[in-house]
Scaffold this motif. Structure first.
Motif, PDB file in Angstrom:
ATOM      1  N   UNK A   1      -4.792  -1.975  -7.225  1.00  0.00           N
ATOM      2  CA  UNK A   1      -3.369  -2.268  -7.416  1.00  0.00           C
ATOM      3  C   UNK A   1      -2.981  -3.671  -6.961  1.00  0.00           C
ATOM      4  N   UNK A   2      -3.404  -4.058  -5.766  1.00  0.00           N
ATOM      5  CA  UNK A   2      -2.830  -5.233  -5.131  1.00  0.00           C
ATOM      6  C   UNK A   2      -3.727  -6.469  -5.106  1.00  0.00           C
ATOM      7  N   UNK A   3      -5.024  -6.292  -5.352  1.00  0.00           N
ATOM      8  CA  UNK A   3      -5.916  -7.450  -5.439  1.00  0.00           C
ATOM      9  C   UNK A   3      -6.198  -7.762  -6.914  1.00  0.00           C
TER      10      UNK A   3
ATOM     11  N   UNK B   1      -3.858  -4.363 -11.162  1.00  0.00           N
ATOM     12  CA  UNK B   1      -3.901  -3.396 -12.260  1.00  0.00           C
ATOM     13  C   UNK B   1      -2.718  -2.445 -12.128  1.00  0.00           C
ATOM     14  N   UNK B   2      -1.541  -3.031 -12.281  1.00  0.00           N
ATOM     15  CA  UNK B   2      -0.295  -2.279 -12.188  1.00  0.00           C
ATOM     16  C   UNK B   2       0.721  -2.886 -13.151  1.00  0.00           C
ATOM     17  N   UNK B   3       1.728  -2.073 -13.459  1.00  0.00           N
ATOM     18  CA  UNK B   3       2.783  -2.562 -14.343  1.00  0.00           C
ATOM     19  C   UNK B   3       3.591  -3.619 -13.623  1.00  0.00           C
ATOM     20  N   UNK B   4       4.056  -4.658 -14.197  1.00  0.00           N
ATOM     21  CA  UNK B   4       4.082  -4.999 -15.615  1.00  0.00           C
ATOM     22  C   UNK B   4       2.872  -5.808 -16.081  1.00  0.00           C
ATOM     23  N   UNK B   5       1.923  -6.102 -15.187  1.00  0.00           N
ATOM     24  CA  UNK B   5       0.764  -6.912 -15.591  1.00  0.00           C
ATOM     25  C   UNK B   5      -0.115  -6.199 -16.621  1.00  0.00           C
ATOM     26  N   UNK B   6      -0.179  -4.866 -16.544  1.00  0.00           N
ATOM     27  CA  UNK B   6      -0.984  -4.083 -17.480  1.00  0.00           C
ATOM     28  C   UNK B   6      -0.141  -2.921 -18.005  1.00  0.00           C
ATOM     29  N   UNK B   7      -0.640  -2.261 -19.029  1.00  0.00           N
ATOM     30  CA  UNK B   7       0.090  -1.117 -19.588  1.00  0.00           C
ATOM     31  C   UNK B   7       0.034   0.075 -18.630  1.00  0.00           C
TER      32      UNK B   7
ATOM     33  N   UNK C   1      -2.739   3.771 -14.909  1.00  0.00           N
ATOM     34  CA  UNK C   1      -3.091   5.138 -14.507  1.00  0.00           C
ATOM     35  C   UNK C   1      -4.595   5.387 -14.580  1.00  0.00           C
ATOM     36  N   UNK C   2      -5.259   4.793 -15.551  1.00  0.00           N
ATOM     37  CA  UNK C   2      -6.724   4.907 -15.632  1.00  0.00           C
ATOM     38  C   UNK C   2      -7.369   4.230 -14.426  1.00  0.00           C
ATOM     39  N   UNK C   3      -6.897   3.035 -14.093  1.00  0.00           N
ATOM     40  CA  UNK C   3      -7.426   2.316 -12.928  1.00  0.00           C
ATOM     41  C   UNK C   3      -7.139   3.082 -11.639  1.00  0.00           C
ATOM     42  N   UNK C   4      -5.936   3.656 -11.526  1.00  0.00           N
ATOM     43  CA  UNK C   4      -5.600   4.457 -10.347  1.00  0.00           C
ATOM     44  C   UNK C   4      -6.551   5.637 -10.207  1.00  0.00           C
ATOM     45  N   UNK C   5      -6.789   6.340 -11.317  1.00  0.00           N
ATOM     46  CA  UNK C   5      -7.656   7.512 -11.260  1.00  0.00           C
ATOM     47  C   UNK C   5      -9.089   7.121 -10.890  1.00  0.00           C
ATOM     48  N   UNK C   6      -9.613   6.097 -11.540  1.00  0.00           N
ATOM     49  CA  UNK C   6     -10.996   5.682 -11.270  1.00  0.00           C
ATOM     50  C   UNK C   6     -11.135   5.165  -9.840  1.00  0.00           C
TER      51      UNK C   6
END
Length: 178
Positions: free
Chosen positions: A119-121, A124-130, A135-140
């Motif tokens: 998320x923070x490095x 991979x969070x909105x609004x930078x990504x869809x 959610x895929x990145x969060x789950x993985x």
């Protein structure tokens, strides 16, 4: 009574496994039980995480994950103490629980690091990504990588400090008297 039913389920499942694998599973029964508890707490963890993340904590996924991990850890303590490692340990319950939660607390940090990095490095969070990518990145990162790293650490820590085999003799003798 419930313990007898769980053991009979494990025994009936083992009876259906082909022999070369059965002896391997019996030899590593403790690890197998730990994995079943892990699978159960995986469902508890993710159910609570997504419930919180999509309702009351939509902007705080790491906080939601920490709460979910805490609840899953309590479930894990009960199941591991009474089933996975029931023939190990032997310490006073308070001391054992304290060690369990210290190891689990360290494991929470281990579990959260990949999600935090995602998320923070890596942003991979909105609004930078869809939303899908987020959610895929969060789950993985949170439910696969973080949980696997924490699981390895917990298994090692529980066997070494919380439920050491050298103290297991005390619990085995206690179970034999019942």
């Amino acid at each position: 009574m419930a313990r007898l039913r769980v053991v009979s389920v494990v025994e009936s499942v083992l009876a259906r496994v082909p022999q070369p694998f059965r002896s391997l599973l019996v030899r590593h029964r403790e690890l197998l039980k730990f994995a079943v508890v892990g699978g159960t707490t995986f469902l508890v963890d993710n159910g609570i995480w997504y419930l919180l993340k999509f309702t009351v904590l939509p902007d705080k996924p790491t906080t939601a994950k920490a709460i979910a991990i805490l609840v899953a850890t309590i479930v894990s303590y009960v199941l591991n103490r009474e089933w996975s490692f029931r023939t190990r340990g032997g310490r006073e319950t308070g001391h054992e629980a304290t060690l369990f939660f210290v190891i689990s607390g360290i494991a929470v940090a281990v579990n959260l690091v990949p999600l935090w990095v995602s998320r923070y490095v890596l942003h991979l969070q909105r609004p930078e990504v869809s939303l899908f990518v987020q959610e895929t990145a969060d789950f993985i990162s949170g439910s696969v990588i973080g949980m696997l790293l924490a699981m390895v650490f917990r298994f090692w820590g529980f066997r070494k400090w919380v439920f050491p085999d050298e103290l297991g003799r005390v619990r085995r003798e206690d179970f034999a008297r019942r």
